[in-house]
Design a protein around this motif. Structure first.
Motif, PDB file in Angstrom:
ATOM      1  N   GLU A  21       8.653 -14.034  -0.466  1.00 26.84           N
ATOM      2  CA  GLU A  21       7.592 -13.075  -0.136  1.00 26.84           C
ATOM      3  C   GLU A  21       7.924 -11.640  -0.552  1.00 26.84           C
ATOM      4  O   GLU A  21       7.041 -10.786  -0.575  1.00 26.84           O
ATOM      5  CB  GLU A  21       7.241 -13.122   1.353  1.00 26.84           C
ATOM      6  N   TRP A  22       9.158 -11.360  -0.915  1.00 23.39           N
ATOM      7  CA  TRP A  22       9.557 -10.003  -1.298  1.00 23.39           C
ATOM      8  C   TRP A  22       9.913  -9.885  -2.781  1.00 23.39           C
ATOM      9  O   TRP A  22      10.411  -8.849  -3.213  1.00 23.39           O
ATOM     10  CB  TRP A  22      10.728  -9.527  -0.433  1.00 23.39           C
ATOM     11  N   TRP A  37       9.410  -0.803  -4.811  1.00 20.82           N
ATOM     12  CA  TRP A  37       8.466  -0.600  -3.724  1.00 20.82           C
ATOM     13  C   TRP A  37       7.419  -1.691  -3.702  1.00 20.82           C
ATOM     14  O   TRP A  37       7.236  -2.430  -4.664  1.00 20.82           O
ATOM     15  CB  TRP A  37       7.830   0.792  -3.812  1.00 20.82           C
ATOM     16  N   TYR A  38       6.706  -1.752  -2.557  1.00 22.72           N
ATOM     17  CA  TYR A  38       5.689  -2.782  -2.336  1.00 22.72           C
ATOM     18  C   TYR A  38       4.312  -2.184  -2.101  1.00 22.72           C
ATOM     19  O   TYR A  38       3.332  -2.712  -2.584  1.00 22.72           O
ATOM     20  CB  TYR A  38       6.081  -3.659  -1.140  1.00 22.72           C
ATOM     21  N   GLY A  39       4.208  -1.124  -1.340  1.00 20.62           N
ATOM     22  CA  GLY A  39       2.941  -0.455  -1.062  1.00 20.62           C
ATOM     23  C   GLY A  39       2.902   0.854  -1.828  1.00 20.62           C
ATOM     24  O   GLY A  39       3.154   0.878  -3.035  1.00 20.62           O
ATOM     25  N   GLN A 135      11.893  -3.714   4.955  1.00 18.57           N
ATOM     26  CA  GLN A 135      10.501  -3.711   4.488  1.00 18.57           C
ATOM     27  C   GLN A 135       9.537  -4.200   5.579  1.00 18.57           C
ATOM     28  O   GLN A 135       8.494  -3.583   5.773  1.00 18.57           O
ATOM     29  CB  GLN A 135      10.340  -4.524   3.203  1.00 18.57           C
ATOM     30  N   PRO A 136       9.860  -5.267   6.324  1.00 17.66           N
ATOM     31  CA  PRO A 136       8.955  -5.641   7.418  1.00 17.66           C
ATOM     32  C   PRO A 136       8.836  -4.534   8.474  1.00 17.66           C
ATOM     33  O   PRO A 136       7.752  -4.307   9.015  1.00 17.66           O
ATOM     34  CB  PRO A 136       9.604  -6.898   8.007  1.00 17.66           C
ATOM     35  N   LEU A 138       9.117  -1.319   7.853  1.00 21.43           N
ATOM     36  CA  LEU A 138       8.298  -0.283   7.234  1.00 21.43           C
ATOM     37  C   LEU A 138       6.823  -0.660   7.295  1.00 21.43           C
ATOM     38  O   LEU A 138       5.981   0.166   7.663  1.00 21.43           O
ATOM     39  CB  LEU A 138       8.732  -0.061   5.786  1.00 21.43           C
ATOM     40  N   ASP A 139       6.509  -1.900   6.964  1.00 21.55           N
ATOM     41  CA  ASP A 139       5.117  -2.347   7.030  1.00 21.55           C
ATOM     42  C   ASP A 139       4.560  -2.185   8.445  1.00 21.55           C
ATOM     43  O   ASP A 139       3.429  -1.722   8.628  1.00 21.55           O
ATOM     44  CB  ASP A 139       4.999  -3.813   6.588  1.00 21.55           C
ATOM     45  N   GLU A 140       5.364  -2.537   9.423  1.00 17.43           N
ATOM     46  CA  GLU A 140       4.948  -2.406  10.826  1.00 17.43           C
ATOM     47  C   GLU A 140       4.732  -0.941  11.192  1.00 17.43           C
ATOM     48  O   GLU A 140       3.744  -0.597  11.822  1.00 17.43           O
ATOM     49  CB  GLU A 140       6.023  -3.028  11.714  1.00 17.43           C
ATOM     50  N   LEU A 142       4.072   1.584   9.196  1.00 20.10           N
ATOM     51  CA  LEU A 142       2.908   2.137   8.482  1.00 20.10           C
ATOM     52  C   LEU A 142       1.580   1.646   9.074  1.00 20.10           C
ATOM     53  O   LEU A 142       0.587   2.361   9.042  1.00 20.10           O
ATOM     54  CB  LEU A 142       2.984   1.787   7.000  1.00 20.10           C
ATOM     55  N   ALA A 143       1.598   0.446   9.623  1.00 20.30           N
ATOM     56  CA  ALA A 143       0.378  -0.118  10.213  1.00 20.30           C
ATOM     57  C   ALA A 143       0.048   0.546  11.545  1.00 20.30           C
ATOM     58  O   ALA A 143      -1.126   0.648  11.925  1.00 20.30           O
ATOM     59  CB  ALA A 143       0.529  -1.627  10.409  1.00 20.30           C
TER      60      ALA A 143
END
Length: 147
Positions: A21-22, A37-39, A135-136, A138-140, A142-143
């Motif tokens: 997934e990464w 980066w991802y986003g 990264q998880p 960071l996603d959390e 940012l959400a």
């Protein structure tokens, strides 16, 4: 190997070391460093040499033009810093550093500015560990900024 060859090899060596997934990260190489980066690109992992200190820094950068958002992300990671240090090691740092930017990073030895397969493996291993853990988070963050 030369510095440019080292930077060019990082993405292809990193992908298979990541959970599936990464693996679809974006990347750019500028000057002496490489970003992943991802986003939004403002929030990226970076691998960069510091020749004068003989270290290779690997970390997550918060480089948004929105200084308040960078500070909010810093605070979110600070709240989880004990967990992060437990996973990545006591030699991980979280700091504000420039233009309202922040970073969470670890330094690897880089004696005599020597680009070789040993350094490539060390940098890729550290990037893979950081991406899988951070990264998880960071996603959390940012959400739900500020929580």
């Amino acid at each position: 190997m030369k510095a440019q060859e080292f930077r060019d090899r990082l993405p292809d060596h990193l992908r298979p070391r990541l959970p599936p997934e990464w693996r679809a990260f974006r990347t750019a190489s500028r000057f002496s460093y490489v970003q992943f980066w991802y986003g939004p690109q403002a929030f990226h992992f970076e691998a960069s040499p510091y020749y004068e200190r003989e270290i290779y820094e690997v970390g997550l950068h918060f480089e948004s033009r929105d200084k308040a958002l960078n500070a909010t992300l810093h605070a979110a990671f600070d709240r989880r810093f004990a967990e992060i240090r437990h996973s990545l090691g006591a030699d991980v740092f979280l700091e504000q550093w420039d233009r309202g930017w922040h970073k969470l990073y670890r330094c690897l030895p880089f004696p005599a500015r020597r680009y070789d397969d040993g350094l490539l493996d060390a940098v890729v291993s550290e990037l893979a560990r950081q991406i899988a853990l951070l990264q998880p988070m960071l996603d959390e963050a940012l959400a739900a900024p500020g929580e």
